[in-house]
Every structure is written in C-alpha cells, then in structure tokens.
Scaffold this motif. Sequence first.
Motif, PDB file in Angstrom:
ATOM      1  N   GLY A 640      21.561  44.908  46.662  1.00 26.32           N
ATOM      2  CA  GLY A 640      21.031  43.599  46.293  1.00 26.32           C
ATOM      3  C   GLY A 640      22.074  42.587  45.892  1.00 26.32           C
ATOM      4  N   LEU A 641      23.349  42.950  45.958  1.00 20.98           N
ATOM      5  CA  LEU A 641      24.421  42.022  45.573  1.00 20.98           C
ATOM      6  C   LEU A 641      25.041  41.438  46.836  1.00 20.98           C
ATOM      7  CD1 LEU A 641      25.852  40.982  42.995  1.00 20.98           C
ATOM      8  CD2 LEU A 641      27.612  42.692  43.419  1.00 20.98           C
ATOM      9  N   GLY A 642      24.730  40.174  47.117  1.00 17.61           N
ATOM     10  CA  GLY A 642      25.232  39.534  48.318  1.00 17.61           C
ATOM     11  C   GLY A 642      26.629  38.965  48.136  1.00 17.61           C
ATOM     12  N   GLU A 643      27.135  38.360  49.208  1.00 20.40           N
ATOM     13  CA  GLU A 643      28.495  37.841  49.207  1.00 20.40           C
ATOM     14  C   GLU A 643      28.672  36.721  48.182  1.00 20.40           C
ATOM     15  OE1 GLU A 643      32.334  38.148  50.231  1.00 20.40           O
ATOM     16  OE2 GLU A 643      30.705  39.387  51.027  1.00 20.40           O
ATOM     17  N   THR A 644      27.657  35.870  48.032  1.00 20.73           N
ATOM     18  CA  THR A 644      27.782  34.741  47.107  1.00 20.73           C
ATOM     19  C   THR A 644      27.926  35.210  45.673  1.00 20.73           C
ATOM     20  OG1 THR A 644      26.470  33.349  48.587  1.00 20.73           O
ATOM     21  CG2 THR A 644      26.664  32.636  46.296  1.00 20.73           C
ATOM     22  N   ARG A 645      27.098  36.161  45.262  1.00 17.71           N
ATOM     23  CA  ARG A 645      27.165  36.633  43.881  1.00 17.71           C
ATOM     24  C   ARG A 645      28.403  37.511  43.651  1.00 17.71           C
ATOM     25  NH1 ARG A 645      21.493  38.575  41.536  1.00 17.71           N
ATOM     26  NH2 ARG A 645      21.346  39.826  43.444  1.00 17.71           N
ATOM     27  N   LYS A 646      28.870  38.207  44.676  1.00 13.76           N
ATOM     28  CA  LYS A 646      30.124  38.944  44.534  1.00 13.76           C
ATOM     29  C   LYS A 646      31.280  37.989  44.263  1.00 13.76           C
ATOM     30  CE  LYS A 646      29.957  41.431  48.332  1.00 13.76           C
ATOM     31  NZ  LYS A 646      30.384  42.370  49.389  1.00 13.76           N
ATOM     32  N   GLN A 647      31.319  36.891  45.030  1.00 10.68           N
ATOM     33  CA  GLN A 647      32.373  35.911  44.814  1.00 10.68           C
ATOM     34  C   GLN A 647      32.260  35.264  43.441  1.00 10.68           C
ATOM     35  OE1 GLN A 647      32.244  33.151  48.054  1.00 10.68           O
ATOM     36  NE2 GLN A 647      32.842  34.662  49.598  1.00 10.68           N
ATOM     37  N   ALA A 648      31.014  35.040  42.974  1.00 13.78           N
ATOM     38  CA  ALA A 648      30.827  34.452  41.646  1.00 13.78           C
ATOM     39  C   ALA A 648      31.366  35.388  40.561  1.00 13.78           C
ATOM     40  CB  ALA A 648      29.349  34.146  41.414  1.00 13.78           C
ATOM     41  N   LEU A 649      31.145  36.693  40.710  1.00  9.65           N
ATOM     42  CA  LEU A 649      31.652  37.659  39.738  1.00  9.65           C
ATOM     43  C   LEU A 649      33.177  37.691  39.717  1.00  9.65           C
ATOM     44  CD1 LEU A 649      29.122  40.583  40.363  1.00  9.65           C
ATOM     45  CD2 LEU A 649      29.396  39.324  38.223  1.00  9.65           C
ATOM     46  N   ILE A 650      33.781  37.740  40.914  1.00 15.81           N
ATOM     47  CA  ILE A 650      35.240  37.789  40.985  1.00 15.81           C
ATOM     48  C   ILE A 650      35.839  36.499  40.441  1.00 15.81           C
ATOM     49  CG2 ILE A 650      37.201  37.968  42.547  1.00 15.81           C
ATOM     50  CD1 ILE A 650      35.737  40.574  42.116  1.00 15.81           C
ATOM     51  N   LYS A 651      35.217  35.365  40.762  1.00 18.24           N
ATOM     52  CA  LYS A 651      35.729  34.083  40.273  1.00 18.24           C
ATOM     53  C   LYS A 651      35.635  34.011  38.754  1.00 18.24           C
ATOM     54  CE  LYS A 651      35.089  29.084  40.795  1.00 18.24           C
ATOM     55  NZ  LYS A 651      34.303  28.012  41.462  1.00 18.24           N
ATOM     56  N   HIS A 652      34.560  34.555  38.169  1.00 15.25           N
ATOM     57  CA  HIS A 652      34.359  34.477  36.725  1.00 15.25           C
ATOM     58  C   HIS A 652      35.345  35.378  35.975  1.00 15.25           C
ATOM     59  CE1 HIS A 652      32.004  33.773  33.056  1.00 15.25           C
ATOM     60  NE2 HIS A 652      32.208  35.056  32.784  1.00 15.25           N
ATOM     61  N   PHE A 653      35.536  36.604  36.468  1.00 17.08           N
ATOM     62  CA  PHE A 653      36.383  37.554  35.744  1.00 17.08           C
ATOM     63  C   PHE A 653      37.820  37.592  36.264  1.00 17.08           C
ATOM     64  CE2 PHE A 653      32.094  39.152  34.927  1.00 17.08           C
ATOM     65  CZ  PHE A 653      32.139  39.332  33.550  1.00 17.08           C
ATOM     66  N   GLY A 654      38.053  37.114  37.466  1.00 21.47           N
ATOM     67  CA  GLY A 654      39.416  37.077  37.996  1.00 21.47           C
ATOM     68  C   GLY A 654      39.777  38.252  38.860  1.00 21.47           C
ATOM     69  N   SER A 655      39.198  39.432  38.622  1.00 18.19           N
ATOM     70  CA  SER A 655      39.500  40.613  39.424  1.00 18.19           C
ATOM     71  C   SER A 655      38.448  41.676  39.149  1.00 18.19           C
ATOM     72  CB  SER A 655      40.890  41.161  39.100  1.00 18.19           C
ATOM     73  OG  SER A 655      40.907  41.704  37.789  1.00 18.19           O
ATOM     74  N   VAL A 656      38.393  42.674  40.023  1.00 22.42           N
ATOM     75  CA  VAL A 656      37.474  43.791  39.835  1.00 22.42           C
ATOM     76  C   VAL A 656      37.889  44.616  38.618  1.00 22.42           C
ATOM     77  CG1 VAL A 656      36.546  45.886  40.903  1.00 22.42           C
ATOM     78  CG2 VAL A 656      36.907  43.852  42.285  1.00 22.42           C
ATOM     79  N   LYS A 657      39.178  44.683  38.369  1.00 26.04           N
ATOM     80  CA  LYS A 657      39.681  45.442  37.218  1.00 26.04           C
ATOM     81  C   LYS A 657      39.125  44.888  35.906  1.00 26.04           C
ATOM     82  CE  LYS A 657      44.059  46.922  35.130  1.00 26.04           C
ATOM     83  NZ  LYS A 657      45.541  46.849  35.262  1.00 26.04           N
ATOM     84  N   LYS A 658      39.134  43.560  35.761  1.00 22.21           N
ATOM     85  CA  LYS A 658      38.591  42.948  34.551  1.00 22.21           C
ATOM     86  C   LYS A 658      37.065  43.045  34.522  1.00 22.21           C
ATOM     87  CE  LYS A 658      42.427  39.711  33.991  1.00 22.21           C
ATOM     88  NZ  LYS A 658      42.843  38.288  33.974  1.00 22.21           N
ATOM     89  N   LEU A 659      36.436  42.968  35.693  1.00 17.02           N
ATOM     90  CA  LEU A 659      34.989  43.112  35.753  1.00 17.02           C
ATOM     91  C   LEU A 659      34.572  44.509  35.329  1.00 17.02           C
ATOM     92  CD1 LEU A 659      32.148  42.158  36.551  1.00 17.02           C
ATOM     93  CD2 LEU A 659      32.699  42.720  38.929  1.00 17.02           C
TER      94      LEU A 659
END
Length: 734
Positions: A640-659
């Motif tokens: 249920g996690l599309g490309e737009t929300r994935k990009q929003a998460l990465i943009k907010h936290f900066g990286s998957v490591k911080k997420l």
Amino acid sequence: MADPSSYRPRPGEIPDSPGVYRFRDEHRRVIYVGKAKSLRQRLANYFQDLAHLHPRTRTMVTTAASVEWTVVSTEVEALQLEYSWIKEYDPRFNVKYRDDKSYPYLAVTMNEEFPRVQVMRGQKKKGVRYFGPYGHAWAIRDTVDLLLRVFPVRTCSAGVFKNAARTGRPCLLGYIGKCSAPCVGRITPDDHWDLADEFCDFMAGRTGTYLRRLERQMAEAAEEMEYERAARLRDDIGALKKAMEKSAVVLADATDADLIAVAEDELEAAVQIFHVRGGRVRGQRGWVTDKVEEITTGALVEHALQQLYGEEKGDAVPKEVLVPALPDPVEPVQQWLAERRGSGVSLRIPQRGDKKALMETVQRNAQQALVLHKTKRASDLTTRSRALEEIAEALDLDSAPLRIECYDISHLQGDDVVASMVVFEDGLARKSEYRRFQIKGFEGQDDVRSMHEVITRRFRRYLAEKERTGEWADGEGLADDARHPNGDAAQNGDAAQNGDAAPDDGAAPDDGAARTDGRGLTDGQELTDGPALKDDDGRPKRFAYPPQLVVVDGGQPQVAAAQRALDELGIDDIAVCGLAKRLEEVWLPREDDPVVLPRTSEGLYLLQRVRDEAHRFAITYQRAKRAKRFRAGPLDDVPGLGETRKQALIKHFGSVKKLRSATIDQICEVPGIGRKTAETVAVALARATPAAPAVNTATGEIMDDDDGAPETTADAPGEPVSAGTPDERRGQER
C-alpha cells in the motif's frame, strides 16, 4: 484495392448539415478525417468517377472500406472535432507535419519560490512564462548567458539548488556574479522573484524603460565618482544591447503577430512561421507537409493554424495572424482562434508596408525550406524503395514488405530476460508501434524458446483482435493453438502479462516529436490492458495489424522457432527471416543454406538497421529492469505504499537509515502517512536486513546512505562484483 461504390452511402442517407467524416480501411483504422459545411455535398465529391479524382484522393478512397460521419451544430464545432480526431487517430492520408518536432522555449518558472530560467520543450505548464519558440536551444542559452549579467536569476536544477543549500556553498555562477545565489540566502525570495519578473519584462519587449534607467544610474555613478559601479553598469548596458541585437525590430508599432507563409508544389508544401512579439522576431519554426489530396493554399493555412494553436490558450495566440491566403470560409476559423485567445483575433493578408515586406521574407524562407527538403527527400525515397524491392526479390516475396517487424531477445547471463518488437513502415521506424515483452513462460536462458514465446504471444493477440472486429467470415475463428488452455479465445487479460510497453525516448519519430503511443507513456513504463482496446474507435491497437515480413535477430534456430510459432497459430501469409550477426547472413525457414546479400546492398543495409534498432530497444529495456532491481529497497515491500509516499518519507527523514530509527509517532508526522501505514513501515524496516554500504568501483569510496543515495537490499548493494568490469558486462549482455 476496394471499389468505392461498395461502401457508398445510399442517396438521401447523408445529412445536408455541418459535420466531420471519417474514412476507415479494412482493418477499421481511420485513414482520413475531414470536415464539411455540408456533408452531403462534400462526400458526393469522393464517389464520382475515379478518373476525375486527384491521384492521392483516388488512392485514399480505394484504400478505404467504409465511411462514417458525425453531425455538429456549427462549422466551429466541426473545426474543433476535426482537430481532435486528427490528433487522436493520426490518419495516414491527412496532412502530416513530418518536421513537427518539439521546439524549445525560454521558460521562467514563476510558480516556484525561487523562479528558474531554463530551456523547456513539450506541453506548457501553468504558472510558467514562455518566450519563443526558438529554432535551436543554443540560441536560448546564448541569450540567457548575456542577460544573466544584468538579471542574475537562478538557472540550476532542483538537485543542484538543494545540494548548494545543504553545503552552504553556491555553484560557479554564484561566484562569478551570474547568479544571485538564493540557495545560500544572498537574496530574499521576494527580491529574487522581482528580479525574475524584470527578466520577463525585458524578454517581453519592454526594454526601453529599463535601458534608460540603467543609463541614468550610470551617469549618476559617474557624477559621484563611483567609477567601478559606472563601468559595471556600462557593461550591463552593452550586454543588454547585444542581446537585443539578436532580435532586431521588424515592426515599428510593437505589434504582437504571427506570420505564416506557404511554399508548395503538386506533391508537398513547406510552412514557415515567424513569431513577432513587441515588434521583434522572437522565434521561427517550420514544417513540411504531404499534399495527400488536392488542397488549396487556404486549406493548408487552416491546417497550419490548427497545428499551431490547437493546444494553445490566452496570450499564446496573438492578436494578429498574417497569412498568404484565407481559409474558406474564414469566419469559423477566426471565431475558433478568438475562443482560444479569449478575445478578438485578426486573421488577414498583409497588403502594404512593413508587414507585407516581412511576409515576403517569411515566404522566401518557406521556399528555401521546400527546396532543401526536396533535395534530401529525393535520394531518401529512391533508396528506401530500392531497399524494399531488393528484400522482396531476395526473399522471393510477392510484393515489397511495407511493414516489417523485428524481434530480439536480451538478458544478462540468463537474468531479466526480455524481448523487443520494433516496426518499420515504408523503410522508416514507426516508434509508436514498438512493444516490449517480459519472458514469463520459463526461467533461465533459452533464446530459441524465448523467441517462440514472443512470436506466439504477439500473433495470438493479432488473431484475437481479428476475430473480435469481425474481419473473419462465419465459421472461421482462432486455431486451437491460439486459444487459452481453457479453450477460450485470448482476450485482454492475456496481454496483461505480455509486458508490452510504450516506445522509448530515442530519436523523434518519423511523424512527430517526443511522441508516445497515444497514452502518454514513456520508456520504462509498461502497459496493462484495459478499456483502451475498442472495436470502433479507430485507434492503432497494439497488435491489430499484421506485418508482411517478420525479422528475428539470430540464425537458423531462431528462424525455425518463429516459423513454428506462426504454423501453430495457423498463419501462413507472413514471411519470416533471420539476420545472423557473424556474417550478416539472411536465413529462411526450412532452408539449409542462407541467402547472402551483397555488402553494398541497400536491402541488407535496411535489414541491419531494423535488427540493430531491435537490439538497442531490447537492451535498453533489459538494463532498465536490471537497474530497477538493483535500486530496490526495503520500502518497496511495504504493502500500500506507493512511489509518492515513499518519496515523501525519504524527503522528510533524509535517508532510509534515519527512517529506520524513527518512532511511529515521528513517521505519522509525514503528510499523507496515517498511523496504520506508519506501523506497517516500521514493521517492514525492522524485519529488513540493513543494507551493506555501496562502493564506488571507480574510486573505492564507501557511499553512506546519508549522502542521499538510495538504500538497497543486502542481496543487491549495487552493481554485482561478479558481473565484472563495465566492458565485460556489456559483452555478457544479449
């Protein structure tokens, strides 16, 4: 060749009112669209004695198998509907603008916080101010380079801008004074927006006031003995004047107008357009058209107006349009232009003065464009015709193969096995008909089996389309092998697994720039089947039209596999051949010896072009799939996690490591992420194994994901070391 009397409507059946008509061929393709003030009178002209028709009109009516029409209320509605259908169906007998490439514009993105000056092509966007079009992108860059000294507006991309803001260091233009460096706060957003607005005013032609203001400031600086500032202003004035020289004044009354000129002969016509804004020539463009039927200069002008303003609105349509001849009747066209502009538009022929003199210049440009085109076209037509004739003779075909399809298989050591289908019509690439396939019938590397699967899937769809459109006589149908295992004919769901896709972004197609397959898709996107396949809409269906020749990239085994697939489907009217790379031999089914064409043969050269294009298209798709697989990360597995929300998460936290280290409440702070989704993301990241660090193989540098690099899975930290060097990997690719 059809007899027009076989599909001629009965007397009194055609209404005597305005409307738009369509001629269709035996495959239900729309081959011609026209409009008429009176449908009855216009269509009657097509069904007279063939000897009295223009040769191109005669070809059209004998190619057609049916005619239909749509009644509208006014001639303006007919004009609008005709334009829409021509854009939708791309009829082969309508006027085509073969050089209809996407012309570059100078664009200022006034819809951004920090407006950017850049070169733009394609469809116009809301909130962006456009100037042009220009004949060449380098002309825009030369103009911008001169103006940046005076108007240091941002020109960098979003990535460069964000990187400069993160590091606190502007780019080179910021250091040399050609950018006001809003990325590091040297200028406020409001001041930078005002600077961009002044840039737009200057480009719009309001130059006199600004130059006078600079000259006044230079004089004041000299009086106050601020000689360095005065010298800088002097150089700014010189740069602006040099930029203005590139678009000299041609109309003293600061007119906004487009001038259209036409040069024609019996077969073709060249159209040239000069865009004049504020009395200066801001851009130029031109097309060459086929005169597929007997057509007047006024009708050519009407087609040019449709092409020029069909997608435009507002100020993009000027107050005045000057033409060499008026459409007949002129009122509907003039009303249509006024509706697109939102105010009155003057459509007229210049009679005297500067405008007539400028029209003569545009006319000379059109004449030169036609001469140049005919010089190039003569040898091109002759060469293509000779190539097709040589292929027909070498392969013992009944006629020249006007439609050729070529197939190629590509993989990397048996992984990501894909196939391509390219189409050449009349010796020219038809990129809108390119298709791509994923091999899904089996795992591993087997080029012969892959070729059999692709040919089967492609022509099963052709047979299904043929049956659906009712082209077969009663009692005929799909062969048993052309049906699904449950006995039902192949329907839309079958091709949903085919992996067929839109054309990639190579060179401009032969009949339009930057063109897609009509669904707006680009390379890397796959189509799924749906309601786009209709029986009577006349659109080019994906697999509805058969080729005269199938070419496979390979030798005798691949040719045998392709022929076996056609035999199993009961298709016996399509020729098959293969072109082997080693000695460029042409292999035919059931033949022990190849056909060897002379190295200087135009036919061999055409087959090589087709084969190489299929290889390029296949390997581009294979590399894209491989790159996508390597870029896969733990977020890709979150349901249920599309490309737009994935990009929003990465943009907010900066990286998957911080997420990964964030709490559920912190993840919920991202716009569009609810608590349930946040919990799912947290669980997925907790289960995923942290990725190994990516290594730059050129420098040996370890790239941390905090640097903005996408995090990959542990299985694929980057390009696999076992694949070898880039040169070795290219050697392993098929």
